[in-house]
Structure formats: structure tokens, C-alpha cells
Design a protein around this motif. Structure first.
Motif, PDB file in Angstrom:
ATOM      1  N   ALA A  63      47.273  13.551  37.708  1.00  0.00           N
ATOM      2  CA  ALA A  63      46.042  14.103  37.157  1.00  0.00           C
ATOM      3  C   ALA A  63      45.251  13.012  36.457  1.00  0.00           C
ATOM      4  O   ALA A  63      44.028  12.934  36.566  1.00  0.00           O
ATOM      5  CB  ALA A  63      46.367  15.235  36.176  1.00  0.00           C
ATOM      6  N   TYR A  64      45.959  12.181  35.748  1.00  0.00           N
ATOM      7  CA  TYR A  64      45.291  11.090  35.030  1.00  0.00           C
ATOM      8  C   TYR A  64      44.610  10.138  36.013  1.00  0.00           C
ATOM      9  O   TYR A  64      43.453   9.756  35.841  1.00  0.00           O
ATOM     10  CB  TYR A  64      46.309  10.333  34.176  1.00  0.00           C
ATOM     11  CG  TYR A  64      45.714   9.128  33.506  1.00  0.00           C
ATOM     12  CD1 TYR A  64      45.024   9.244  32.306  1.00  0.00           C
ATOM     13  CD2 TYR A  64      45.812   7.871  34.098  1.00  0.00           C
ATOM     14  CE1 TYR A  64      44.460   8.145  31.704  1.00  0.00           C
ATOM     15  CE2 TYR A  64      45.236   6.760  33.497  1.00  0.00           C
ATOM     16  CZ  TYR A  64      44.564   6.903  32.301  1.00  0.00           C
ATOM     17  OH  TYR A  64      43.986   5.809  31.717  1.00  0.00           O
ATOM     18  N   LEU A  65      45.347   9.768  37.045  1.00  0.00           N
ATOM     19  CA  LEU A  65      44.796   8.812  38.011  1.00  0.00           C
ATOM     20  C   LEU A  65      43.607   9.408  38.755  1.00  0.00           C
ATOM     21  O   LEU A  65      42.656   8.718  39.097  1.00  0.00           O
ATOM     22  CB  LEU A  65      45.882   8.379  38.998  1.00  0.00           C
ATOM     23  CG  LEU A  65      47.024   7.550  38.397  1.00  0.00           C
ATOM     24  CD1 LEU A  65      48.132   7.350  39.420  1.00  0.00           C
ATOM     25  CD2 LEU A  65      46.519   6.210  37.890  1.00  0.00           C
ATOM     26  N   GLU A  66      43.680  10.719  38.963  1.00  0.00           N
ATOM     27  CA  GLU A  66      42.579  11.396  39.648  1.00  0.00           C
ATOM     28  C   GLU A  66      41.334  11.437  38.774  1.00  0.00           C
ATOM     29  O   GLU A  66      40.231  11.147  39.232  1.00  0.00           O
ATOM     30  CB  GLU A  66      43.020  12.825  39.950  1.00  0.00           C
ATOM     31  CG  GLU A  66      42.886  13.181  41.396  1.00  0.00           C
ATOM     32  CD  GLU A  66      43.206  14.652  41.588  1.00  0.00           C
ATOM     33  OE1 GLU A  66      42.480  15.301  42.346  1.00  0.00           O
ATOM     34  OE2 GLU A  66      44.164  15.153  40.952  1.00  0.00           O
ATOM     35  N   ALA A  67      41.548  11.776  37.494  1.00  0.00           N
ATOM     36  CA  ALA A  67      40.410  11.872  36.576  1.00  0.00           C
ATOM     37  C   ALA A  67      39.705  10.531  36.471  1.00  0.00           C
ATOM     38  O   ALA A  67      38.504  10.458  36.238  1.00  0.00           O
ATOM     39  CB  ALA A  67      40.886  12.324  35.201  1.00  0.00           C
ATOM     40  N   ASN A  68      40.454   9.455  36.648  1.00  0.00           N
ATOM     41  CA  ASN A  68      39.839   8.137  36.552  1.00  0.00           C
ATOM     42  C   ASN A  68      39.428   7.581  37.904  1.00  0.00           C
ATOM     43  O   ASN A  68      39.110   6.395  38.013  1.00  0.00           O
ATOM     44  CB  ASN A  68      40.785   7.181  35.836  1.00  0.00           C
ATOM     45  CG  ASN A  68      40.748   7.400  34.350  1.00  0.00           C
ATOM     46  OD1 ASN A  68      39.764   7.110  33.693  1.00  0.00           O
ATOM     47  ND2 ASN A  68      41.814   7.975  33.830  1.00  0.00           N
ATOM     48  N   GLU A  69      39.491   8.436  38.910  1.00  0.00           N
ATOM     49  CA  GLU A  69      39.009   8.063  40.229  1.00  0.00           C
ATOM     50  C   GLU A  69      39.760   6.901  40.868  1.00  0.00           C
ATOM     51  O   GLU A  69      39.193   6.097  41.580  1.00  0.00           O
ATOM     52  CB  GLU A  69      37.513   7.722  40.184  1.00  0.00           C
ATOM     53  CG  GLU A  69      36.680   8.940  39.847  1.00  0.00           C
ATOM     54  CD  GLU A  69      35.242   8.553  39.501  1.00  0.00           C
ATOM     55  OE1 GLU A  69      34.732   7.622  40.153  1.00  0.00           O
ATOM     56  OE2 GLU A  69      34.667   9.170  38.600  1.00  0.00           O
ATOM     57  N   PHE A  70      41.033   6.797  40.551  1.00  0.00           N
ATOM     58  CA  PHE A  70      41.842   5.818  41.263  1.00  0.00           C
ATOM     59  C   PHE A  70      42.513   6.476  42.474  1.00  0.00           C
ATOM     60  O   PHE A  70      42.843   5.842  43.446  1.00  0.00           O
ATOM     61  CB  PHE A  70      42.925   5.230  40.355  1.00  0.00           C
ATOM     62  CG  PHE A  70      42.363   4.468  39.193  1.00  0.00           C
ATOM     63  CD1 PHE A  70      41.206   3.714  39.326  1.00  0.00           C
ATOM     64  CD2 PHE A  70      42.983   4.492  37.955  1.00  0.00           C
ATOM     65  CE1 PHE A  70      40.676   3.012  38.259  1.00  0.00           C
ATOM     66  CE2 PHE A  70      42.464   3.783  36.888  1.00  0.00           C
ATOM     67  CZ  PHE A  70      41.313   3.050  37.041  1.00  0.00           C
ATOM     68  N   LEU A  71      42.713   7.783  42.343  1.00  0.00           N
ATOM     69  CA  LEU A  71      43.270   8.561  43.447  1.00  0.00           C
ATOM     70  C   LEU A  71      42.321   9.699  43.748  1.00  0.00           C
ATOM     71  O   LEU A  71      41.644  10.197  42.853  1.00  0.00           O
ATOM     72  CB  LEU A  71      44.623   9.166  43.049  1.00  0.00           C
ATOM     73  CG  LEU A  71      45.818   8.241  42.836  1.00  0.00           C
ATOM     74  CD1 LEU A  71      47.044   9.073  42.515  1.00  0.00           C
ATOM     75  CD2 LEU A  71      46.057   7.388  44.060  1.00  0.00           C
ATOM     76  N   THR A  72      42.277  10.143  45.022  1.00  0.00           N
ATOM     77  CA  THR A  72      41.555  11.382  45.313  1.00  0.00           C
ATOM     78  C   THR A  72      42.510  12.304  46.039  1.00  0.00           C
ATOM     79  O   THR A  72      43.429  11.853  46.722  1.00  0.00           O
ATOM     80  CB  THR A  72      40.338  11.147  46.220  1.00  0.00           C
ATOM     81  OG1 THR A  72      40.822  10.510  47.407  1.00  0.00           O
ATOM     82  CG2 THR A  72      39.313  10.291  45.560  1.00  0.00           C
ATOM     83  N   ARG A  73      42.277  13.598  45.862  1.00  0.00           N
ATOM     84  CA  ARG A  73      43.125  14.575  46.525  1.00  0.00           C
ATOM     85  C   ARG A  73      42.229  15.367  47.461  1.00  0.00           C
ATOM     86  O   ARG A  73      41.194  15.887  47.030  1.00  0.00           O
ATOM     87  CB  ARG A  73      43.732  15.505  45.479  1.00  0.00           C
ATOM     88  CG  ARG A  73      44.957  16.216  45.974  1.00  0.00           C
ATOM     89  CD  ARG A  73      45.361  17.348  45.060  1.00  0.00           C
ATOM     90  NE  ARG A  73      45.456  16.963  43.657  1.00  0.00           N
ATOM     91  CZ  ARG A  73      46.563  17.130  42.935  1.00  0.00           C
ATOM     92  NH1 ARG A  73      47.647  17.616  43.483  1.00  0.00           N
ATOM     93  NH2 ARG A  73      46.576  16.831  41.654  1.00  0.00           N
ATOM     94  N   GLU A  74      42.566  15.400  48.704  1.00  0.00           N
ATOM     95  CA  GLU A  74      41.732  16.174  49.616  1.00  0.00           C
ATOM     96  C   GLU A  74      42.027  17.651  49.420  1.00  0.00           C
ATOM     97  O   GLU A  74      43.174  18.038  49.245  1.00  0.00           O
ATOM     98  CB  GLU A  74      41.995  15.744  51.064  1.00  0.00           C
ATOM     99  CG  GLU A  74      41.021  14.658  51.480  1.00  0.00           C
ATOM    100  CD  GLU A  74      41.624  13.681  52.452  1.00  0.00           C
ATOM    101  OE1 GLU A  74      42.288  14.151  53.398  1.00  0.00           O
ATOM    102  OE2 GLU A  74      41.465  12.468  52.239  1.00  0.00           O
ATOM    103  N   ASP A  75      40.975  18.456  49.456  1.00  0.00           N
ATOM    104  CA  ASP A  75      41.107  19.845  49.035  1.00  0.00           C
ATOM    105  C   ASP A  75      42.122  20.638  49.837  1.00  0.00           C
ATOM    106  O   ASP A  75      43.026  21.246  49.294  1.00  0.00           O
ATOM    107  CB  ASP A  75      39.739  20.555  49.084  1.00  0.00           C
ATOM    108  CG  ASP A  75      38.921  20.171  47.859  1.00  0.00           C
ATOM    109  OD1 ASP A  75      39.569  19.780  46.854  1.00  0.00           O
ATOM    110  OD2 ASP A  75      37.686  20.234  47.918  1.00  0.00           O
ATOM    111  N   GLY A  76      41.978  20.602  51.141  1.00  0.00           N
ATOM    112  CA  GLY A  76      42.809  21.448  51.980  1.00  0.00           C
ATOM    113  C   GLY A  76      44.293  21.229  51.825  1.00  0.00           C
ATOM    114  O   GLY A  76      45.020  22.056  51.259  1.00  0.00           O
ATOM    115  N   ASP A  77      44.771  20.058  52.244  1.00  0.00           N
ATOM    116  CA  ASP A  77      46.209  19.860  52.347  1.00  0.00           C
ATOM    117  C   ASP A  77      46.824  19.087  51.182  1.00  0.00           C
ATOM    118  O   ASP A  77      47.991  18.726  51.217  1.00  0.00           O
ATOM    119  CB  ASP A  77      46.512  19.100  53.644  1.00  0.00           C
ATOM    120  CG  ASP A  77      45.611  17.890  53.772  1.00  0.00           C
ATOM    121  OD1 ASP A  77      44.799  17.669  52.838  1.00  0.00           O
ATOM    122  OD2 ASP A  77      45.708  17.172  54.776  1.00  0.00           O
TER     123      ASP A  77
END
Lengths: 247, 818
Positions: free
Chosen positions: B488-502
Motif C-alpha cells: 500500500a505504501y509503495l502504491e501510494a508513492n507511485e512506485f508500484l501500480t496495481r491493475e484493477d481487474g486481476d
């Protein structure tokens, strides 16, 4: 439990030797005497003091560590005449030190020992040269050097079998030599290190002029100076880190 | 086990062993073979130092790379695979290479890779054996080196170092990655004797050889007073003469028995000083032939380089003693090691690097210092049992000595008891994974996704299940929780993205960069945030909101917002178009978790609060309010650290800085190094994001790196110049590298206080056509007319040139350095 009576002179000499380096320190109350070890905030100068129970008029303790503000304690000790006695007693309940000098009573708040800078370990050093000289010669060397520079080089000339002091100023220089006959003893070895006079001046203040100072010296290594206080019932060791060539 | 009976190894190896006089394997080696190490089985070998671990590794590697073809053929050397040997220290990499190079006679090709990160080391693909540090392997994996997939065998030397807080997690994750990428990979882990070798075996899914067998008996003990106290309860007289140190007495006693001694001390300085002293103990025991040989070796040592260390080493060697530490050059080290093995050098004083793998057994080992200065703990800390036992393990030369003796030194009866309890009778500590520490996990989760080892949360968990941490933790579900938080932290900082579907995880391009820069993602986030915010406030004077609210908004669990989002932005903008100040940048990097901040002492708080309000405009990112206690305090600590850096970059003297901040000189250097590394990373990140602040960052970095104001940046960049000399050259009218090339040599020499060698070096580095200083007389700086020469042959009788410089002839050292 701590309950001791000591002459003002002895207490002041002991405290002075520590207060030149630090403001606060831990007193270790050992059964056979008092011990203090402290290092200044920059980790350059260090003092190791022990004052044996025999230096006190009376001394009782079951051990423990207390933290004190040195200048406060020195001020109080300064209220006594040199040969007056000072009575120190630890109040276990309030964790305060009760100090009595001929009817004058002073209650000194102690400092939590854990909040005081950690006591250093004495590094084990191989120092090649050992010089035993009189306190007054240390004083002369420091005083003269201070007139021309901020730094002082201490060294041993193995070929000439002598101890020397060099201070180089912008315009003036000081050189001071002590041969074997001027010294109490000399173990020659390769030694030359440069030291900050600021520190050495402070340490010098605490060295009695009639003391025998045993100085251990190496090449770009810390110097150790050992001497006795309180008529041989106490010992002080100073250690000072050198300035080293960075270029 | 007879060498002829080893299954699965190429026949040339057997021959080689016989040539070396090895007919039979040591028991632990035989056990390793029985457990299938030559048949591709995974193996953990926990055996004492100097009990033949390297041969186990060689058996595994050589059988693995020749395995797939029929190994009966005797014309071999033809291999089709690659084996990787992971070492914990760079110094050991070349050590090992040399050891493996003897097999080049059989057609093997050995490569070493330790150097800079960020390359895929493609040339290594053709090698048969590659030696590398774990950091290097990790970076090879991150940079997607294709040959990594074709490895047959990986050997991890000194694997007990997974316990190390700094480097352990990297080794652990690297091994896990290698195994994941290549499930058929044979893993062999070599460890010192530790308490829980079985845990390592479980983790690596490996067979275990856990042995305490040594080729020669070892007696541990403590010297106190006039006697040796050995672990079997016996005592031996070993008198210390007047004015003799314990170490010298032991060395002398060993010499009388014609043996040699290895002394372990805790610092380089102590190693050098001890060698100097011990030479006077060994010298009288030398015969004239030995003296001659040693003089030859000393001459060779002086040839290697003309540094002071080289000289010191040579003069110690003349007396039959030597020192050994990581500061020595390779040639020096091998000269010393060889002379010791030939028993010409009678004693070596060494730092523990020698214990970690260099093969120099001796009759006696003395562990003189059992405490070492540890900056993070603020004082001397005892060594671990494992470390001390590893040093002790160097005692006793197989076939030459009846047994080895390893001694600690006690100066009091209490210390005698303590040392027995603490080290002689103690078992080594069990090894525990340090991966769960958040910074380690943040870093490694990002890199795991960035380098494609896991593409979803489930894969990530599956991957982490393969680490030692997972196999050691007993708390169910804990790993999952932490991983979710970190994602969650990495996502909030835009280092990781999670694709919605899978729920596919992917590293963004900035995430990739962070991973390659070897940065804690939290540091990267803090820096990016500050820089972006600066750009925005600088470009739109009346900005209200510093961030683009859309990107990170949806579906994100509460609690993870970038730092700037947490604070409303009320920056006055006084600084319109110019870049951030050096202070602003230093403060920014000081706020990151990669920087170890200075501690705020009582009284500091007031001082730095004032300063913080005074300089609020300079900060990148909004200052927290005074009511947010701990955040505000952190801000001030960072300010204190930043001001130290600023003072340094303003050419403040070292002594003044140590006094002002109550730190040692080593601390300044540490902060400076960290800051310049972080600023370099910030520069790369800003470049990647297309921010305009890069030139300002670069200048701030160079200034702090050299400790100079901006006008000296160019000069200080010349190798050998440094801050003090740059200032003096500048004062003499030489203001840039260009000027230095064209300068009158007399002026340069004068500015450098008549040191000819230094002046010549510097001119060479600056690219002067004729750097030679022969016959050049120094021009005193005061008299030198700027830039244009003139009175070239003035005063050279000023008697300078002794190496003393004005004001501060040298830097104040700290007691912790000794």
C-alpha cells in the motif's frame, strides 16, 4: 547507602580533574573507593579517576552509581576552607545528596545516571614511549606553547634519548627539550603526536606541579598521562586524542 | 573416504587432488559427498574455520558444471555451465579467484565481479566460475542479467552473515531470488559453526552437514597474570616480564617453542601499532639468514607503493612482525601472508578481516581486543561469540603443530571469569533473519516486483515464503500483514501500480529507478515529494494545493499518504525563480531514513526552532506545526544534521564542527558520504521526473562532497586537491581547473606550501603539460601576483614545507578511532 567524610581539599582536587572535561558525570561508589570515568562530548579527551577509601576520613558504601552536576558540587565544596571537612550522605528515599560543611547544609539534587553520557572504555593502546616527568615541566611546556600556537607536538627523540615539545606559531616557535637527566625516567621509543592545546591546557590545570606525571606517547596516537592526587590515595589518568594529518 | 571414490566429479579434479597430496577427504567433506553434494543436492555445511569448506564448494561447483555431459571423459575442461560463488567481502573475492585460478590449467575460466552496480555484467556469461559479493549479485539480478538463469550451482560462503542487520537481508533475498528464477539450481551454503544450522538447512531445503570436527585440536583459554588458563581446566605458566605487555609475552613464549602467533585487534591503527611494538619482541629471535630474507621481502613491500603504510609495514617485516588489514593493497597482503606461511614473519597483528576466510593458520591465536567501537551504540561493544570463535579457529597448523591454542587476555580476575563465561565456554549465537525490519522489506519488495520475480500479491507472498525469515517466524499471518502495508505504501508513492481487474502488480518507471539506485523507497518518496512541491510552489506563486489530488486517490487504504499531503501548504514564496538552496536540499536528504540524524540535546530544541522559523522558506516541503510533537522534533533533528552539512560545505573547520555539534570527525565523514550518495540519487530521480532542479542538486552534492563553497567546486574536483588546498590555490589566484593547467608552477608550489610531490601530483591530475617540479622554487602566496607570474625566485628560505599548515595543521581525531 553512601556516607563519607572527606577534606575539602581532596574533594576539590578530585572534582577539578574531571570538571575540566565534562559538566556532568557518574560517580561510581565502590566499596574500596570512588571512581569516575568520563569523556568530553567530542570524544577527544577522557579522564579516569579513582579515589581510594583511604583518601577519606571515613567512607562507607554498599555500592551504587549516582549522577552529579560537577560545577554545582564544586561550588558547594568551594564554600569550605581547604582543611575543613565535608560530609556527604546519600538520601536513598529522595535520591538527593546531603552535604554538610560545619553547620552549613546543602541538599543537592542528583541527575539520573542513565541520562549522562555513557562512560567510555579505555582503549588498549600500544604506546611505545614512556616519559616520567614533573608536573611543573608539563606546565612550562604548555604555558610556553600557548603563547605561540593552538597546537603542541609531543615527541621522543630516540637518537638523542630525550623528550621534546614543539609548538609552531605563525611567526614564533617554541621548542623545549628534556634530556634523560631532566626527567625522572624515560623509555625511549618512536613517538610524536600533535595535540590541541585547548584540551591540554585544561588538563594541565589539574596536574599538581609537584606530581610525578607518567606520560605514554606514540606516533599519531593518543597520549596518556597518569598522576597521583590526595597524597597517593588517588590516581588520575588523562587520555587525549591527537590531531592527525589528513592530507 | 578415498578421493578415487568420490562420485560425480570430473576425473581431472581427482587427479588434481592427488597431485596436491590429498588422498582422503576430511570427515565433514566425506559426509558432504555422502549427502550428495556432487550429485546436485542442496547442502548446508556448518563446519569450523579451516576444516576444508572450500573443497566442499569446489566439489559441488565442478561436478555441477560438468554434470550434464558424461563425466567419465578424461580430456575434460569442457564445461557447459556456470557456477556462482558469493562472498561476503570484496577483499575475499579476489582471494577466492586466486584460489580457483589454479583450475584454469584444466580449462576452466574464472571471473570476478564486484565493481559498480547498474550493469548486467554480460561478459560474465562465458565464465565457468563467477565470484561476486551478494550486493553485486543482487544488482545483477535487478539489472536482469540473462546468464543468471543458466546457473547450475550457487555457493554462499559465510552464510551465517544473514544475521547481519546491514547486509544479511540482501544475501537472504538474493539467494531466494536465484532459487526462484532457477528451481533446478543447486545451492551450497557454507557456514561457520552456529547454533542453528538446521534452520538454514530447512530454509534452503538442503541436506545438512553439521560438524565440529577439526583437522587439528583447538584449546581455548585466557591468559591472566602469569598463567594460561585453558578450557580443560589446566593451567600453564606463561610469565610476563616487567615492562612487557601480555601479548608480547605470549609471542615470546611461542617463539621460544619455534611457533608463530596471530594477534587480532580491533582497529587498523592498533594493528599497525602492535606490529611495530611486536617487532622488538621477534627481532632478537631471528637468525642471520632470516634477517636477509626478511630484508628482501621488506624491499619488495616498499616497491609496491611509497605510502606511509607501505614503509611502516616494511620496517615491521624487517623485524619479523607484520600487520594485516583491509587497508593494505593486495600485493602487500599476499607478501605478508606468504612470509607468514614460510615462517619468516613470526607474528601478524590483524583486524578481523583476516579471520573471515584468509588461510593463515598459526600455532597460537591471541584475541587481544574483544570489544570494538560501534558508532550506532555510542561506545565499545563486545564482539559476538561467533566472531571470536572464528578468530580462534585460526589456531593450529594441520600436520605441523600438535594442537592450536587460542587465547583471550584478562587484566583482572573478574575479567578472567567473564571471558570464560562469555567466549570460552559459550556456544555461538543462533542465526536469525533480519529481513522483517521495515526498511529491508520495503526495499526488497520493490526490487522483487521491479525485477519481475513477483507480479501479484500472491506471488510476492509465495516468494517471501522462500526466505529464511518466513521459515523462522512463528507468528502466522504476520508476514501477510506487513506485506500488505508495504504494498500500500509503495502504491501510494507511485512506485508500484496495481491493475484493477486481476490485481497485477507492476513497478512504475520511477519505481524501477529507485530499485536500481539501491535506495530505501521511503527515502525516495520523501525526496521526490519535497522536490515536486518545490517545483510547484516555484512555478505557481499563489498555489494552494501542492499535489495533484487525482492520482493516488481511489481505492487506497487510509494511512498511506505522501508526506506533503498530510500538511496544508502555506509557504510564502519569496524564492521565485531560482533553485532550492543548499540548506533546503541538505535538509531534504537529512529527513530520509537512509540518513542517521543527529540527536537533539537539551537546549537544542529552542535554538533549532528559531532557526527553523528563520529559514522556513528554504525548506522543500512544508514544515510540520509545533503541535505535532514528534514530527516537529524530527524536523529539527534533520535541521541540525543539515546545518552540519551546510557548515561543512561553507568550509567551516573540522574542529569547529565537532565542537559545535558534539560529534567526532568520523561522524562528519559518515554524514557527508551519506549525503552525497543521497543527493546523487535525488539528482537521478529529479532527472527521471523532468524536474528543473537538477543543477542545484548537483552543486549541493559536489559542495558537500568536497566541503567547499561554490566558487571552489571546480578546483576541489581535481584529484588530490581537497578543501584546504583548493582554498589556498584560490587565494593565490588559481580559480579553476583551467587556471591550474596554465598556472606558474612556482605559484602552485607556494600555495601548496612547498610540497613538491603533492604539487606535481595535482598538476598531473589537472592535466598540466609539464608537471615536474624539478628546480621550481615556491612563490609565497602573499607575494604572488595573481595569475601572472613575476618574481618567481623569491623567498624559499621561509622554512615551510614541513607539512604544517596554518591555523589547523591537522584534523582532530577522536578517541573512538583508536
Amino acid at each position: 547507602m553512601f556516607n563519607a567524610i572527606v577534606s575539602a581539599d581532596t574533594l576539590r582536587t578530585a572534582l577539578d580533574s574531571v570538571s575540566v572535561l565534562v559538566e556532568e558525570c557518574k560517580l561510581r561508589l565502590e566499596e574500596d573507593g570512588l571512581e569516575i570515568r568520563a569523556v568530553d562530548p567530542a570524544n577527544v579527551g577522557m579522564v579516569d579517576l579513582s579515589l581510594s577509601a583511604a583518601a577519606f576520613e571515613s567512607y562507607e558504601t554498599d555500592g551504587g552509581v549516582i549522577g552529579v552536576n560537577l560545577s554545582r558540587l564544586e561550588d558547594i565544596a568551594g564554600m569550605a576552607e581547604a582543611d575543613q571537612l565535608i560530609h556527604l550522605e546519600l538520601d536513598e528515599e529522595t535520591r538527593k545528596l546531603e552535604i554538610a560543611i560545619d553547620g552549613l547544609e546543602y541538599t543537592l539534587a542528583l541527575i539520573d545516571p542513565d541520562s549522562i553520557r555513557q562512560e567510555p572504555d579505555l582503549p588498549d593502546l600500544d604506546l611505545a614511549a614512556e616519559i616520567i616527568l614533573e608536573g611543573r615541566d608539563v606546565n612550562r611546556a604548555v604555558k610556553a606553547s600557548d603563547m605561540v600556537s593552538d597546537h603542541i607536538a609531543l615527541g621522543v627523540d630516540e637518537a638523542e634519548d630525550m623528550f621534546y615539545v614543539d609548538a609552531e606559531g605563525d611567526t614564533d616557535d617554541v621548542h623545549f627539550e628534556l634530556g634523560r637527566e631532566d626527567l625522572i625516567d624515560l623509555t625511549a621509543g618512536p613517538a610524536r603526536s600533535l595535540f590541541s592545546l585547548d584540551y591540554l591546557k585544561d588538563m594541565n590545570k589539574a596536574i599538581p606541579s609537584d606530581a610525578e606525571v607518567r606520560m605514554e606517547l606514540g606516533e599519531e596516537f593518543p597520549v596518556k598521562m597518569h598522576f597521583d592526587i590526595a597524597e597517593g590515595q588517588g590516581t588520575v589518568t588523562y587520555m587525549l586524542a591527537p590531531r592527525v594529518q589528513s592530507d | 573416504m578415498d578421493v578415487a571414490d568420490i562420485p560425480g566429479v570430473p576425473s581431472w579434479l581427482k587427479e588434481h587432488l592427488r597431485e596436491q597430496g590429498i588422498e582422503e577427504l576430511y570427515p565433514p567433506q566425506a559426509e558432504a559427498v555422502e549427502r550428495g553434494v556432487t550429485d546436485g543436492e542442496n547442502l548446508v555445511a556448518s563446519v569450523p574455520t579451516a576444516s576444508g569448506k572450500t573443497l566442499i564448494a569446489e566439489l559441488a561447483m565442478f561436478s555441477a558444471i560438468t554434470d550434464s555431459q558424461d563425466n567419465g571423459g578424461d580430456d575434460s575442461g569442457e564445461t557447459d555451465g556456470t557456477a556462482l560463488y558469493i562472498v561476503p567481502l570484496r577483499a575475499l573475492a579476489s582471494e577466492k579467484r586466486e584460489e580457483f585460478e589454479q583450475f584454469e590449467a584444466y580449462g576452466l575460466d574464472v571471473g570476478v565481479s564486484t565493481g559498480n552496480y547498474e550493469s548486467d555484467g554480460g561478459w560474465l556469461a562465458d565464465k565457468d566460475v563467477v565470484v561476486a559479493t551478494s550486493e553485486k549479485v543482487d544488482s545483477l539480478v535487478r539489472n536482469d542479467a540473462p546468464w543468471i538463469d543458466n546457473l547450475d550451482c550457487v555457493v554462499a560462503d559465510e552464510v551465517h552473515l544473514v544475521d547481519d542487520g546491514e547486509r544479511g537481508p540482501t544475501l537472504e533475498v538474493t539467494l531466494a531470488k536465484l532459487r526462484k528464477r532457477n528451481p533446478a539450481l543447486q545451492t551450497v551454503a557454507l557456514s561457520a559453526t552456529i547454533g542453528n544450522a538446521d534452520a538454514l538447512a530447512t530454509w534452503l531445503d538442503a541436506e545438512l552437514v553439521d560438524s565440529t570436527w577439526r583437522p587439528i585440536d583447538l584449546k581455548k583459554g585466557v591468559h591472566y597474570g602469569q598463567a594460561l588458563h585453558l578450557e580443560d581446566g589446566s593451567q600453564k605458566r606463561l610469565p610476563v616480564r616487567d615492562s612487557e605487555k601480555q601479548t608480547a609475552a605470549i609471542v615470546r613464549d611461542t617463539l621460544e617453542d619455534d611457533g608463530s602467533t596471530l594477534v587480532f585487534v580491533n582497529s587498523r591503527r592498533n594493528a599497525e601499532a602492535a606490529a611495530r611494538r611486536l617487532a622488538s619482541t621477534t627481532e632478537p629471535h631471528l637468525d642471520s639468514e632470516e634477517r636477509d630474507r626478511l630484508a628482501e621481502i621488506a624491499a619488495e613491500i616498499r616497491e609496491v607503493s611509497d605510502t606511509e603504510t607501505s614503509d611502516d609495514l616494511a620496517s615491521a617485516v624487517e623485524g619479523g612482525a607484520a600487520f594485516h588489514h583491509a587497508g593494505l593493497s593486495r600485493e602487500h597482503r599476499s607478501l605478508v601472508e606468504d612470509a607468514f606461511q614460510e615462517r619468516l614473519v613470526k607474528v601478524i597483528s590483524a583486524t578481523p578481516t583476516l579471520a573471515a576466510g584468509v588461510n593463515t593458520p598459526s600455532r597460537r591465536v591471541v584475541v587481544r581486543d574483544w570489544r570494538r567501537y560501534d558508532g550506532t551504540a555510542g561506545g565499545m561493544q563486545p564482539l559476538s561469540v561467533l566472531e571470536v570463535h572464528q578468530m580462534m579457529g585460526r589456531a593450529g597448523r594441520p600436520g605441523l603443530d600438535p594442537y592450536g591454542e587460542a587465547l583471550l587476555l584478562a587484566s583482572s580476575h573478574d575479567e578472567l571469569d567473564e571471558l570464560f563465561e562469555r567466549y570460552v565456554w559459550a556456544d555461538p549465537e543462533p542465526v536469525r533473519s533480519k529481513l522483517a525490519a521495515e526498511p529491508a522489506l520495503r526495499t526488497h519488495i520493490l526490487s522483487t516486483v521491479a525485477s519481475g520475480f513477483a507480479n501479484s500479491r500472491d506471488e510476492l507472498l509465495e516468494f517471501l515464503e522462500a526466505t529464511l525469515y518466513a521459515s523462522q517466524t512463528t507468528e502466522g499471518g504476520r508476514l501477510e500483514t506487513v506485506v500488505d502495508e508495504v504494498i500500500a505504501y509503495l502504491e501510494a508513492n507511485e512506485f508500484l501500480t496495481r491493475e484493477d481487474g486481476d490485481g497485477h502488480l507492476r513497478a512504475t518507471s520511477i519505481g524501477q529507478t529507485v530499485s536500481r539506485l539501491y535506495l530505501d523507497p521511503m527515502s525516495a518518496a520523501e525526496m521526490l515529494d519535497g522536490l515536486r512541491e518545490f517545483e510547484q510552489t516555484a512555478s505557481q506563486p499563489a498555489s494552494r494545493s501542492p499535489h495533484d489530488g487525482e492520482t493516488a486517490a481511489d481505492g487506497e487504504p487510509p494511512g498511506f499518504e505522501t508526506a506533503s499531503e498530510l500538511v496544508s501548504d502555506e509557504l510564502d514564496d519569496t524564492d521565485d525563480s531560482s533553485g532550492p538552496t543548499a540548506m533546503g536540499l541538505y535538509h531534504l536528504v537529512s529527513r530520509t531514513p537512509d540518513m542517521y540524524e543527529l540527536y537533539l540535546r537539551s537546549g537544542d530544541e529552542e535554538e533549532y526552532s528559531m532557526e527553523a522559523y528563520d529559514r522556513e522558506d528554504e525548506f522543500l516541503g512544508a514544515m510540520p506545526s509545533e503541535f505535532e510533537d514528534s514530527r516537529f522534533e524530527d524536523w529539527l533533528s534533520a535541521l541540525k544534521t543539515a546545518r552540519l552539512l551546510e557548515d561543512w560545505a561553507d568550509e567551516c573547520e573540522e574542529g569547529v564542527i565537532t565542537d559545535r555539534y558534539g560529534v567526532g570527525p568520523g561522524d562528519i565523514r559518515g554524514k557527508v558520504e551519506t549525503a552525497s550518495w543521497l543527493l546523487n540519487a535525488a539528482e537521478r530521480l529529479a532527472g527521471e521526473q523532468g524536474l528543473d532542479v537538477t543543477p542545484a542538486i548537483r552543486e549541493a552534492r559536489v559542495r558537500v562532497e568536497h566541503g567547499v563553497r561554490s566558487e571552489l567546486v571546480d578546483l576541489a574536483g581535481v584529484r588530490g586537491v581537497g578543501r584546504k588546498r583548493a582554498r589556498r590555490l584560490f587565494a593565490a589566484g588559481i580559480e579553476s581547473r583551467e587556471d591550474l593547467r596554465e598556472a606558474k608552477k612556482g605559484v602552485v608550489l607556494g600555495a601548496l606550501r612547498g610540497r613538491e610531490k603533492t604539487a606535481q601530483n595535482i598538476l598531473e591530475n589537472a592535466g598540466h603539460r609539464d608537471p615536474s617540479m624539478d628546480g621550481v622554487a615556491p612563490v609565497e602566496p602573499d607575494e604572488a601576483p595573481p595569475a601572472t607570474g613575476g618574481g618567481q625566485t623569491t623567498a624559499n628560505g621561509a622554512g615551510e614545507g614541513t607539512g604544517e599548515e596554518d591555523g589547523s595543521p591537522a584534523d582532530q581525531s577522536s578517541l573512538g578511532d583508536f
